[in-house]
Scaffold this motif. Structure first.
Motif, PDB file in Angstrom:
ATOM      1  N   GLU A   6       0.815  -1.203   0.000  1.00 53.81           N
ATOM      2  CA  GLU A   6       0.000   0.000   0.000  1.00 53.81           C
ATOM      3  C   GLU A   6       0.857   1.266   0.000  1.00 53.81           C
ATOM      4  O   GLU A   6       0.417   2.323  -0.454  1.00 53.81           O
ATOM      5  CB  GLU A   6      -0.931  -0.007   1.216  1.00 53.81           C
ATOM      6  N   ASP A   9       3.329   4.500  -4.287  1.00 51.38           N
ATOM      7  CA  ASP A   9       2.517   5.551  -4.883  1.00 51.38           C
ATOM      8  C   ASP A   9       1.678   4.953  -6.017  1.00 51.38           C
ATOM      9  O   ASP A   9       2.206   4.363  -6.967  1.00 51.38           O
ATOM     10  CB  ASP A   9       3.429   6.661  -5.426  1.00 51.38           C
ATOM     11  N   ARG A  10       0.365   5.118  -5.924  1.00 56.33           N
ATOM     12  CA  ARG A  10      -0.534   4.512  -6.913  1.00 56.33           C
ATOM     13  C   ARG A  10      -0.288   5.040  -8.321  1.00 56.33           C
ATOM     14  O   ARG A  10      -0.358   4.290  -9.300  1.00 56.33           O
ATOM     15  CB  ARG A  10      -1.990   4.772  -6.527  1.00 56.33           C
ATOM     16  N   ASP A  11      -0.027   6.335  -8.428  1.00 56.28           N
ATOM     17  CA  ASP A  11       0.202   6.917  -9.754  1.00 56.28           C
ATOM     18  C   ASP A  11       1.481   6.367 -10.377  1.00 56.28           C
ATOM     19  O   ASP A  11       1.544   6.124 -11.591  1.00 56.28           O
ATOM     20  CB  ASP A  11       0.288   8.437  -9.660  1.00 56.28           C
ATOM     21  N   VAL A  13       2.830   3.403  -9.715  1.00 58.22           N
ATOM     22  CA  VAL A  13       2.566   2.006 -10.083  1.00 58.22           C
ATOM     23  C   VAL A  13       1.791   1.950 -11.397  1.00 58.22           C
ATOM     24  O   VAL A  13       2.079   1.111 -12.273  1.00 58.22           O
ATOM     25  CB  VAL A  13       1.794   1.281  -8.963  1.00 58.22           C
ATOM     26  N   THR A  14       0.830   2.855 -11.564  1.00 57.78           N
ATOM     27  CA  THR A  14       0.071   2.909 -12.817  1.00 57.78           C
ATOM     28  C   THR A  14       0.987   3.220 -13.995  1.00 57.78           C
ATOM     29  O   THR A  14       0.854   2.633 -15.076  1.00 57.78           O
ATOM     30  CB  THR A  14      -1.039   3.968 -12.723  1.00 57.78           C
ATOM     31  N   ASP A  17       3.002   0.094 -14.802  1.00 59.25           N
ATOM     32  CA  ASP A  17       2.149  -0.844 -15.535  1.00 59.25           C
ATOM     33  C   ASP A  17       1.989  -0.409 -16.990  1.00 59.25           C
ATOM     34  O   ASP A  17       2.026  -1.243 -17.916  1.00 59.25           O
ATOM     35  CB  ASP A  17       0.776  -0.939 -14.871  1.00 59.25           C
ATOM     36  N   TYR A 113       5.390  -6.622  -9.643  1.00 57.56           N
ATOM     37  CA  TYR A 113       4.404  -5.869 -10.415  1.00 57.56           C
ATOM     38  C   TYR A 113       3.523  -6.806 -11.236  1.00 57.56           C
ATOM     39  O   TYR A 113       2.316  -6.597 -11.345  1.00 57.56           O
ATOM     40  CB  TYR A 113       5.102  -4.863 -11.329  1.00 57.56           C
TER      41      TYR A 113
END
Length: 273
Positions: A6, A9-11, A13-14, A17, A113
Motif C-alpha cells: 500500500e 505511490d498509486r500513480d 505504479v500505474t 504498468d 508488479y
C-alpha cells in the motif's frame, strides 16, 4: 502474480504498468516477471526514493531461431521517479550460470508488479541447481569491499551508503549459514532474520532504517560499533570463503539451463500467452 504494498505511490505504479504494457506491445515480447529492485525492495527506502522496476521478458520461439538476435536488454527513458528496464530470458540465464547474483535477487524480490508464479518457480529451481555458489559469494564480497572501502575505516561516513555495504555483508552471512544454497533473499530484513545475526545487530540496523525512512538525506554519522564490526567480519569471511576461483565442468549445467530456456519460451513466450 502481483505483490505491491500500500505504501507504493498509486500513480507511479500505474505508470510502471503502462510502460510494461507498451513494451509488450511495441517489442512483441512477453514480460513474465517484473519486480521492484533498489532500496525499496532492499528494505531501506527514503521518502524520496525512486522506483526501480526490473523485468525478464521472452521473445517468440521463432525469434530465437534467427541468426540475427535482437538486443537482450530493453530500456525505457529514465526520469527522477521511475526507472524501468529488463533483460531477455536468454541473458538472464547466461548470467545466472556465471553466478550473477542479480538474477537470483530479481526472482526473490518481495515486490512483484506482474509475473507468472509457474515461470518464476521453474526458473528459480534451475538457477539454484546450476548456480556457481563461489561466484555468488564473490559478488557480494566485492560489493561489500567496494562500499566499505569507500565509506568505512573510522570517523563519520555516509549512513545511507553504509547500508549498501551492510546488505552484501548480510548476504555473505546468509550464504555461510545456508551452505547448500546460492540464492539469498533480496531484502535486508529477511537476510538478518535468516542468517543468525544477533539481536544487537538487528536492532542497530532497524534504527538506521527508521532514520532513513523519515529523512530525505541521512547525511554523515558514526556507524554503530556493532554494525562496523559486523561488516568487517563478514567481509573478511567472504574473501576467505569465496575468493578462490575454481573451474567447473559446465557441460551438464549448460544442458540443464538450455532445457529450461526452451521449456519457458514454449510455455510463456508471446505465441503462447
Amino acid at each position: 502474480m502481483r505483490a505491491i504494498p500500500e505504501a507504493f505511490d498509486r500513480d507511479v505504479v500505474t505508470e510502471i504498468d503502462r510502460r510494461l504494457d507498451r513494451i509488450e506491445e511495441t517489442e512483441s515480447v512477453a514480460i513474465t516477471w517484473a519486480i521492484e529492485s533498489g532500496s525499496r525492495a532492499w528494505g531501506f527506502p527514503s521518502p524520496d526514493s525512486d522506483y526501480d522496476c526490473r523485468f525478464i521478458y521472452l521473445r517468440s520461439e521463432r525469434a530465437y531461431l534467427s541468426p540475427w538476435l535482437d538486443r537482450d536488454v530493453i530500456e525505457t527513458p529514465l526520469d527522477k521517479i521511475v526507472d524501468v528496464n529488463g533483460w531477455d530470458l536468454r541473458k538472464a540465464i547466461q548470467l545466472a550460470v556465471k553466478g550473477n547474483a542479480v538474477v537470483v535477487e530479481w526472482l526473490r524480490s518481495p515486490y512483484v508488479y506482474r509475473g507468472s508464479e509457474e515461470f518464476r518457480t521453474e526458473l528459480l529451481d534451475m538457477v539454484e541447481a546450476v548456480a556457481d555458489r563461489p561466484a555468488v559469494g564473490r559478488h557480494y564480497s566485492h560489493v561489500c569491499r567496494d562500499q566499505w572501502g569507500r565509506y568505512g575505516g573510522g570517523g563519520e561516513v555516509s549512513l545511507k551508503r553504509f547500508l549498501y555495504a551492510l546488505r552484501p555483508a548480510a548476504s555473505i552471512r546468509w550464504l555461510e549459514s545456508h551452505p547448500d544454497s546460492a540464492s539469498p533473499p533480496m531484502d535486508l530484513g529477511s537476510l538478518l532474520a535468516e542468517n543468525g545475526s544477533s539481536v544487537a545487530v538487528r536492532e542497530a540496523t532497524d534504527e538506521l532504517i527508521a532514520l532513513k525512512a523519515r529523512t530525505r538525506e541521512m547525511g554523515d554519522g558514526l556507524v554503530p560499533d556493532v554494525l562496523a564490526t559486523y561488516v568487517s567480519d563478514a567481509l573478511e569471511l567472504g574473501m576467505a570463503m569465496f575468493d578462490q576461483y575454481v573451474d567447473r565442468d559446465l557441460t551438464e549445467v549448460k544442458a540443464r539451463a538450455a532445457s529450461t530456456f526452451r521449456s519457458l519460451v514454449r510455455a510463456h513466450g508471446p505465441s503462447s500467452v
